[in-house]
Design an enzyme around this catalytic site. Structure first.
Site, PDB file in Angstrom:
ATOM      1  N   ARG A 169     -24.055  -0.893  -2.793  1.00  0.00           N
ATOM      2  CA  ARG A 169     -23.242  -0.771  -1.581  1.00  0.00           C
ATOM      3  C   ARG A 169     -24.100  -0.096  -0.514  1.00  0.00           C
ATOM      4  NH1 ARG A 169     -17.607  -1.468  -1.323  1.00  0.00           N
ATOM      5  NH2 ARG A 169     -16.845  -0.919   0.728  1.00  0.00           N
ATOM      6  N   ASP A 176      -6.145   5.671  -4.188  1.00  0.00           N
ATOM      7  CA  ASP A 176      -6.214   4.482  -3.335  1.00  0.00           C
ATOM      8  C   ASP A 176      -5.190   3.512  -3.906  1.00  0.00           C
ATOM      9  OD1 ASP A 176      -6.724   2.357  -1.718  1.00  0.00           O
ATOM     10  OD2 ASP A 176      -8.906   2.573  -1.795  1.00  0.00           O
ATOM     11  N   ASP A 180      -6.857  -0.662  -3.442  1.00  0.00           N
ATOM     12  CA  ASP A 180      -8.235  -0.719  -2.976  1.00  0.00           C
ATOM     13  C   ASP A 180      -8.591  -2.202  -2.902  1.00  0.00           C
ATOM     14  OD1 ASP A 180     -10.827   0.147  -2.251  1.00  0.00           O
ATOM     15  OD2 ASP A 180     -11.495  -0.300  -4.277  1.00  0.00           O
ATOM     16  N   THR A 233      -7.645  -4.105   0.015  1.00  0.00           N
ATOM     17  CA  THR A 233      -6.443  -4.723   0.608  1.00  0.00           C
ATOM     18  C   THR A 233      -6.734  -6.136   1.115  1.00  0.00           C
ATOM     19  OG1 THR A 233      -5.689  -2.525   1.216  1.00  0.00           O
ATOM     20  CG2 THR A 233      -4.570  -4.353   2.278  1.00  0.00           C
ATOM     21  N   ASP A 271       0.855  -1.196   0.000  1.00  0.00           N
ATOM     22  CA  ASP A 271       0.000   0.000   0.000  1.00  0.00           C
ATOM     23  C   ASP A 271       0.894   1.250   0.000  1.00  0.00           C
ATOM     24  OD1 ASP A 271      -3.145  -0.772   1.022  1.00  0.00           O
ATOM     25  OD2 ASP A 271      -1.612  -2.245   1.496  1.00  0.00           O
TER      26      ASP A 271
HETATM   27  P1  AMP Z   1     -14.776  -3.634  -1.121  1.00  0.00           P
HETATM   28  O1  AMP Z   1     -13.602  -4.436  -1.553  1.00  0.00           O
HETATM   29  O2  AMP Z   1     -15.618  -3.121  -2.228  1.00  0.00           O
HETATM   30  O3  AMP Z   1     -15.552  -4.294  -0.041  1.00  0.00           O
HETATM   31  O4  AMP Z   1     -14.242  -2.282  -0.517  1.00  0.00           O
HETATM   32  C1  AMP Z   1     -12.985  -2.099   0.055  1.00  0.00           C
HETATM   33  C2  AMP Z   1     -13.067  -0.847   0.868  1.00  0.00           C
HETATM   34  O5  AMP Z   1     -14.021  -0.989   1.903  1.00  0.00           O
HETATM   35  C3  AMP Z   1     -11.790  -0.515   1.594  1.00  0.00           C
HETATM   36  O6  AMP Z   1     -10.952   0.264   0.801  1.00  0.00           O
HETATM   37  C4  AMP Z   1     -12.247   0.240   2.812  1.00  0.00           C
HETATM   38  O7  AMP Z   1     -12.108   1.642   2.673  1.00  0.00           O
HETATM   39  C5  AMP Z   1     -13.705  -0.084   2.914  1.00  0.00           C
HETATM   40  N1  AMP Z   1     -13.993  -0.704   4.215  1.00  0.00           N
HETATM   41  C6  AMP Z   1     -13.147  -1.329   5.050  1.00  0.00           C
HETATM   42  N2  AMP Z   1     -13.796  -1.732   6.184  1.00  0.00           N
HETATM   43  C7  AMP Z   1     -15.068  -1.332   6.036  1.00  0.00           C
HETATM   44  C8  AMP Z   1     -16.243  -1.436   6.869  1.00  0.00           C
HETATM   45  N3  AMP Z   1     -16.200  -2.029   8.054  1.00  0.00           N
HETATM   46  N4  AMP Z   1     -17.379  -0.895   6.385  1.00  0.00           N
HETATM   47  C9  AMP Z   1     -17.419  -0.297   5.181  1.00  0.00           C
HETATM   48  N5  AMP Z   1     -16.369  -0.181   4.372  1.00  0.00           N
HETATM   49  C10 AMP Z   1     -15.194  -0.692   4.784  1.00  0.00           C
HETATM   50 MG    MG Z   2      -9.977   1.339  -0.609  1.00  0.00          MG
END
Ligand code: AMP
Ligand code: MG
Length: 317
Positions: free
Chosen positions: A244, A118, A121, A123, A41
């Site tokens: 989302r 990011d 994105d 991780t 990262d």
């Molecule tokens: P995704 O892979 O689409 O689920 O999204 C990844 C992103 O979700 C990461 O970059 C975080 O910024 C965000 N994220 C991490 N933990 C949480 C959480 N507990 N609730 C909502 N978003 C999150």
């Molecule tokens: Mg992210």
């Protein structure tokens, strides 16, 4: 038009770094709130921010990682490893001072153009060898009008997406034909491909299923993938819907770097990105967004989905 070539190169270099770390050095730390972070990262952000500092030195940057955290959270040995990797990939000698300076470059600055980074994105997807994205959004006067997303684990091969001046494109990450992309025109439930996060803590899977059913899309194929690759798939016409919706009672804000580049690319490809009531997202509030959820679609199914979200929200209260 801005020449994105230096940024394409930086995204490619960042992807090489991510891959090298994944193969040889993967160790993650927790930056609080169970959010993992890896040396990749920091390494990827350093490479991306360095390119912006060279080619757009007066612009502002909003980026996920910080130089201070790199110094505090990462062991000496790990820091030396990633600095050596950056240096090898850029082909120049790089010091710790350089890396910290690049990580923080342009942050806390006002300018009409802001790059929203990011570096990795998804991780959690990256660590688990699933999907992830390397993302650079471009905001002008606080509107996401451009962006670049690298998707190293895209089905069929790593891709590089970009958009500028209302037109979206994809090309193989490591070179090849640049193609214009458009969202799909599908609206039939049986042919729809719906996307959502893998991680159950990131969004409420049950609420999103209710919405799809209320919209008449209960029969859609449901695909779980990490990261902004979800936006890329909608832009490329490889999926139609990405919901989302947070868990009920969640107070975790949406972060701007998780959505900026994706929004620019989806909109340029003919798709829509809105809040739960169909209104555009508000990009003027700094690092966090103040919306209630995010609905991304190919446009054709958008109104139907917004009506369904409104119905489910009304039932919840
Ligand atoms: P995704 O892979 O689409 O689920 O999204 C990844 C992103 O979700 C990461 O970059 C975080 O910024 C965000 N994220 C991490 N933990 C949480 C959480 N507990 N609730 C909502 N978003 C999150
Ligand atoms: Mg992210």
């Amino acid at each position: 038009m801005i020449d994105f070539q230096p940024l394409f190169q930086a995204v490619r270099q960042a992807a090489v770094l991510c891959q090298q770390v994944q193969e040889h050095y993967l160790v993650s730390s927790d930056k609080g709130g169970h959010e993992p972070v890896t040396i990749a990262d920091y390494g990827a952000q350093a490479i991306l921010s360095r390119a912006i500092s060279q080619y757009f030195p007066d612009d502002a940057i909003l980026a996920e990682e910080q130089g201070g955290q790199f110094m505090e959270l990462v062991s000496d040995e790990q820091r030396q490893e990633v600095i050596r990797l950056i240096s090898e990939i850029l082909g120049i000698p790089v010091t710790q001072v350089d890396v910290v300076k690049w990580l923080d470059y342009g942050q806390n600055r006002e300018a009409s153009r802001t790059w929203v980074i990011d570096p990795i994105d998804g991780t959690k997807g990256y660590i688990s060898m699933r999907n992830y994205a390397i993302a650079v959004g471009m905001m002008v006067d606080r509107k996401p009008v451009g962006g670049i997303i690298g998707t190293p684990a895209y089905p069929g091969g790593a891709q590089l997406f970009h958009a500028q001046s209302g037109v979206a494109y994809m090309q193989p990450l490591n070179g090849g034909e640049v193609k214009r992309i458009h969202t799909s025109t599908r609206t039939e439930a049986a042919s729809l491909r719906a996307l959502e996060s893998v991680e159950k803590s990131h969004a409420n899977h049950d609420r999103m299923q209710l919405v799809r059913e209320a919209a008449g899309f209960g029969a859609a194929e449901l695909i779980h993938i990490d990261s902004m690759e979800k936006y890329a798939r909608i832009a490329a016409g490889d999926a139609e819907l990405y919901l989302r919706l947070p868990r009920l009672g969640s107070i975790r804000p949406f972060m701007i770097w998780d959505h900026c580049a994706g929004t620019a690319i989806v909109e340029a490809a003919g798709g829509k990105v809105t809040d739960v009531d169909g209104s555009p997202l508000d990009w003027s509030t700094g690092k966090t967004l103040n919306n209630q959820g995010i609905i991304v679609s190919n446009s054709a199914v958008h109104d139907r989905v917004i009506a369904a979200v409104q119905k489910i929200l009304a039932e919840e209260t």
